[in-house]
Design a protein around this motif. Structure first.
Motif, PDB file in Angstrom:
ATOM      1  N   THR A 263      13.487   0.356   9.704  1.00  0.00           N
ATOM      2  CA  THR A 263      14.388  -0.792   9.846  1.00  0.00           C
ATOM      3  C   THR A 263      13.627  -2.033  10.291  1.00  0.00           C
ATOM      4  O   THR A 263      13.953  -3.147   9.874  1.00  0.00           O
ATOM      5  CB  THR A 263      15.543  -0.496  10.825  1.00  0.00           C
ATOM      6  OG1 THR A 263      15.007  -0.102  12.082  1.00  0.00           O
ATOM      7  CG2 THR A 263      16.451   0.589  10.289  1.00  0.00           C
ATOM      8  N   THR A 264      12.598  -1.841  11.099  1.00  0.00           N
ATOM      9  CA  THR A 264      11.761  -2.975  11.516  1.00  0.00           C
ATOM     10  C   THR A 264      11.021  -3.555  10.322  1.00  0.00           C
ATOM     11  O   THR A 264      10.954  -4.772  10.150  1.00  0.00           O
ATOM     12  CB  THR A 264      10.765  -2.535  12.605  1.00  0.00           C
ATOM     13  OG1 THR A 264      11.499  -2.061  13.730  1.00  0.00           O
ATOM     14  CG2 THR A 264       9.850  -3.671  13.025  1.00  0.00           C
ATOM     15  N   VAL A 265      10.486  -2.699   9.479  1.00  0.00           N
ATOM     16  CA  VAL A 265       9.778  -3.159   8.281  1.00  0.00           C
ATOM     17  C   VAL A 265      10.748  -3.928   7.380  1.00  0.00           C
ATOM     18  O   VAL A 265      10.418  -5.009   6.881  1.00  0.00           O
ATOM     19  CB  VAL A 265       9.133  -1.988   7.523  1.00  0.00           C
ATOM     20  CG1 VAL A 265       8.471  -2.479   6.237  1.00  0.00           C
ATOM     21  CG2 VAL A 265       8.117  -1.275   8.407  1.00  0.00           C
TER      22      VAL A 265
ATOM     23  N   GLN B  84       0.819  -1.205   0.000  1.00  0.00           N
ATOM     24  CA  GLN B  84       0.000   0.000   0.000  1.00  0.00           C
ATOM     25  C   GLN B  84       0.856   1.260   0.000  1.00  0.00           C
ATOM     26  O   GLN B  84       0.551   2.216  -0.702  1.00  0.00           O
ATOM     27  CB  GLN B  84      -0.923  -0.002   1.212  1.00  0.00           C
ATOM     28  CG  GLN B  84      -1.996  -1.059   1.123  1.00  0.00           C
ATOM     29  CD  GLN B  84      -2.705  -1.305   2.445  1.00  0.00           C
ATOM     30  OE1 GLN B  84      -2.373  -0.712   3.468  1.00  0.00           O
ATOM     31  NE2 GLN B  84      -3.673  -2.205   2.425  1.00  0.00           N
ATOM     32  N   GLY B  85       1.930   1.243   0.784  1.00  0.00           N
ATOM     33  CA  GLY B  85       2.759   2.436   0.912  1.00  0.00           C
ATOM     34  C   GLY B  85       3.806   2.590  -0.163  1.00  0.00           C
ATOM     35  O   GLY B  85       4.215   3.694  -0.486  1.00  0.00           O
ATOM     36  N   GLY B  86       4.282   1.476  -0.690  1.00  0.00           N
ATOM     37  CA  GLY B  86       5.279   1.525  -1.745  1.00  0.00           C
ATOM     38  C   GLY B  86       6.696   1.794  -1.292  1.00  0.00           C
ATOM     39  O   GLY B  86       7.596   1.909  -2.111  1.00  0.00           O
ATOM     40  N   SER B  87       6.897   1.902   0.030  1.00  0.00           N
ATOM     41  CA  SER B  87       8.245   2.117   0.554  1.00  0.00           C
ATOM     42  C   SER B  87       8.302   1.631   1.995  1.00  0.00           C
ATOM     43  O   SER B  87       7.271   1.501   2.663  1.00  0.00           O
ATOM     44  CB  SER B  87       8.645   3.590   0.492  1.00  0.00           C
ATOM     45  OG  SER B  87       7.925   4.344   1.444  1.00  0.00           O
ATOM     46  N   LEU B  88       9.528   1.418   2.462  1.00  0.00           N
ATOM     47  CA  LEU B  88       9.717   1.022   3.857  1.00  0.00           C
ATOM     48  C   LEU B  88       9.218   2.123   4.786  1.00  0.00           C
ATOM     49  O   LEU B  88       8.552   1.854   5.789  1.00  0.00           O
ATOM     50  CB  LEU B  88      11.187   0.723   4.137  1.00  0.00           C
ATOM     51  CG  LEU B  88      11.802  -0.481   3.412  1.00  0.00           C
ATOM     52  CD1 LEU B  88      13.295  -0.557   3.716  1.00  0.00           C
ATOM     53  CD2 LEU B  88      11.116  -1.766   3.788  1.00  0.00           C
ATOM     54  N   ALA B  89       9.535   3.370   4.452  1.00  0.00           N
ATOM     55  CA  ALA B  89       9.146   4.498   5.305  1.00  0.00           C
ATOM     56  C   ALA B  89       7.627   4.638   5.399  1.00  0.00           C
ATOM     57  O   ALA B  89       7.085   4.848   6.488  1.00  0.00           O
ATOM     58  CB  ALA B  89       9.776   5.792   4.787  1.00  0.00           C
ATOM     59  N   ALA B  90       6.938   4.532   4.277  1.00  0.00           N
ATOM     60  CA  ALA B  90       5.475   4.663   4.284  1.00  0.00           C
ATOM     61  C   ALA B  90       4.838   3.520   5.068  1.00  0.00           C
ATOM     62  O   ALA B  90       3.894   3.736   5.831  1.00  0.00           O
ATOM     63  CB  ALA B  90       4.948   4.707   2.856  1.00  0.00           C
ATOM     64  N   ALA B  91       5.339   2.309   4.876  1.00  0.00           N
ATOM     65  CA  ALA B  91       4.812   1.167   5.622  1.00  0.00           C
ATOM     66  C   ALA B  91       5.065   1.342   7.115  1.00  0.00           C
ATOM     67  O   ALA B  91       4.194   1.043   7.939  1.00  0.00           O
ATOM     68  CB  ALA B  91       5.447  -0.130   5.122  1.00  0.00           C
ATOM     69  N   ALA B  92       6.234   1.849   7.460  1.00  0.00           N
ATOM     70  CA  ALA B  92       6.569   2.067   8.868  1.00  0.00           C
ATOM     71  C   ALA B  92       5.612   3.078   9.503  1.00  0.00           C
ATOM     72  O   ALA B  92       5.138   2.864  10.627  1.00  0.00           O
ATOM     73  CB  ALA B  92       8.010   2.548   8.994  1.00  0.00           C
ATOM     74  N   ARG B  93       5.323   4.155   8.797  1.00  0.00           N
ATOM     75  CA  ARG B  93       4.381   5.150   9.322  1.00  0.00           C
ATOM     76  C   ARG B  93       3.003   4.530   9.544  1.00  0.00           C
ATOM     77  O   ARG B  93       2.366   4.747  10.571  1.00  0.00           O
ATOM     78  CB  ARG B  93       4.262   6.344   8.375  1.00  0.00           C
ATOM     79  CG  ARG B  93       5.406   7.316   8.467  1.00  0.00           C
ATOM     80  CD  ARG B  93       5.131   8.597   7.691  1.00  0.00           C
ATOM     81  NE  ARG B  93       4.918   8.361   6.262  1.00  0.00           N
ATOM     82  CZ  ARG B  93       5.887   8.270   5.365  1.00  0.00           C
ATOM     83  NH1 ARG B  93       7.151   8.372   5.736  1.00  0.00           N
ATOM     84  NH2 ARG B  93       5.597   8.073   4.093  1.00  0.00           N
ATOM     85  N   GLN B  94       2.560   3.742   8.587  1.00  0.00           N
ATOM     86  CA  GLN B  94       1.246   3.104   8.672  1.00  0.00           C
ATOM     87  C   GLN B  94       1.179   2.139   9.862  1.00  0.00           C
ATOM     88  O   GLN B  94       0.154   2.060  10.547  1.00  0.00           O
ATOM     89  CB  GLN B  94       0.950   2.354   7.373  1.00  0.00           C
ATOM     90  CG  GLN B  94      -0.390   1.662   7.361  1.00  0.00           C
ATOM     91  CD  GLN B  94      -0.651   0.948   6.048  1.00  0.00           C
ATOM     92  OE1 GLN B  94      -0.085   1.283   5.011  1.00  0.00           O
ATOM     93  NE2 GLN B  94      -1.497  -0.054   6.099  1.00  0.00           N
ATOM     94  N   LEU B  95       2.267   1.423  10.109  1.00  0.00           N
ATOM     95  CA  LEU B  95       2.290   0.407  11.164  1.00  0.00           C
ATOM     96  C   LEU B  95       2.731   0.947  12.521  1.00  0.00           C
ATOM     97  O   LEU B  95       2.635   0.243  13.526  1.00  0.00           O
ATOM     98  CB  LEU B  95       3.216  -0.740  10.740  1.00  0.00           C
ATOM     99  CG  LEU B  95       2.746  -1.539   9.527  1.00  0.00           C
ATOM    100  CD1 LEU B  95       3.887  -2.390   8.981  1.00  0.00           C
ATOM    101  CD2 LEU B  95       1.542  -2.396   9.878  1.00  0.00           C
ATOM    102  N   GLY B  96       3.252   2.165  12.545  1.00  0.00           N
ATOM    103  CA  GLY B  96       3.717   2.749  13.798  1.00  0.00           C
ATOM    104  C   GLY B  96       5.019   2.153  14.314  1.00  0.00           C
ATOM    105  O   GLY B  96       5.231   2.053  15.516  1.00  0.00           O
ATOM    106  N   VAL B  97       5.888   1.761  13.366  1.00  0.00           N
ATOM    107  CA  VAL B  97       7.208   1.213  13.715  1.00  0.00           C
ATOM    108  C   VAL B  97       8.258   1.952  12.896  1.00  0.00           C
ATOM    109  O   VAL B  97       7.934   2.832  12.115  1.00  0.00           O
ATOM    110  CB  VAL B  97       7.283  -0.312  13.428  1.00  0.00           C
ATOM    111  CG1 VAL B  97       6.271  -1.073  14.264  1.00  0.00           C
ATOM    112  CG2 VAL B  97       7.074  -0.608  11.944  1.00  0.00           C
ATOM    113  N   ASN B  98       9.542   1.618  13.067  1.00  0.00           N
ATOM    114  CA  ASN B  98      10.511   2.262  12.195  1.00  0.00           C
ATOM    115  C   ASN B  98      10.820   1.426  10.955  1.00  0.00           C
ATOM    116  O   ASN B  98      10.512   0.254  10.885  1.00  0.00           O
ATOM    117  CB  ASN B  98      11.768   2.782  12.876  1.00  0.00           C
ATOM    118  CG  ASN B  98      12.409   2.032  13.938  1.00  0.00           C
ATOM    119  OD1 ASN B  98      12.891   1.160  13.608  1.00  0.00           O
ATOM    120  ND2 ASN B  98      12.507   2.362  15.165  1.00  0.00           N
TER     121      ASN B  98
END
Length: 80
Positions: free
Chosen positions: A33-35, A17-31
């Motif tokens: 690097t975790t994604v 959905q986000g298309g990037s590690l950063a966007a996915a991290a924001r959506q999931l509330g993690v950083n």
């Protein structure tokens, strides 16, 4: 090859959905690097690359990733 659990599938869906590690991290509330770590673990568990890195740093699902995402979406609908 081992099965993925719901948490793994949530990460894959957020990446798609986000298309990037950063966007996915924001959506999931993690950083991010975790994604990235969860993505690598899912790829290792399935024995296949699930996302392809684009020149701009974004991610798109590989052919195998598209199949995994379709399954993840079915699970998400069933759980809703």
């Amino acid at each position: 090859m081992q099965a993925l659990d719901w948490n793994d599938l949530r990460y894959l869906l957020a990446l798609a959905q986000g298309g990037s590690l950063a966007a996915a991290a924001r959506q999931l509330g993690v950083n991010a690097t975790t994604v990235g770590r969860r993505l690598r673990a899912a790829e290792a568990a399935l024995g296949a690359r699930l996302f392809v890195r684009l020149p701009d740093g974004g991610l798109r699902p590989s052919d195998t990733g598209a199949v995994a995402l379709a399954q993840a979406e079915r699970v998400a609908v069933a759980m809703a």
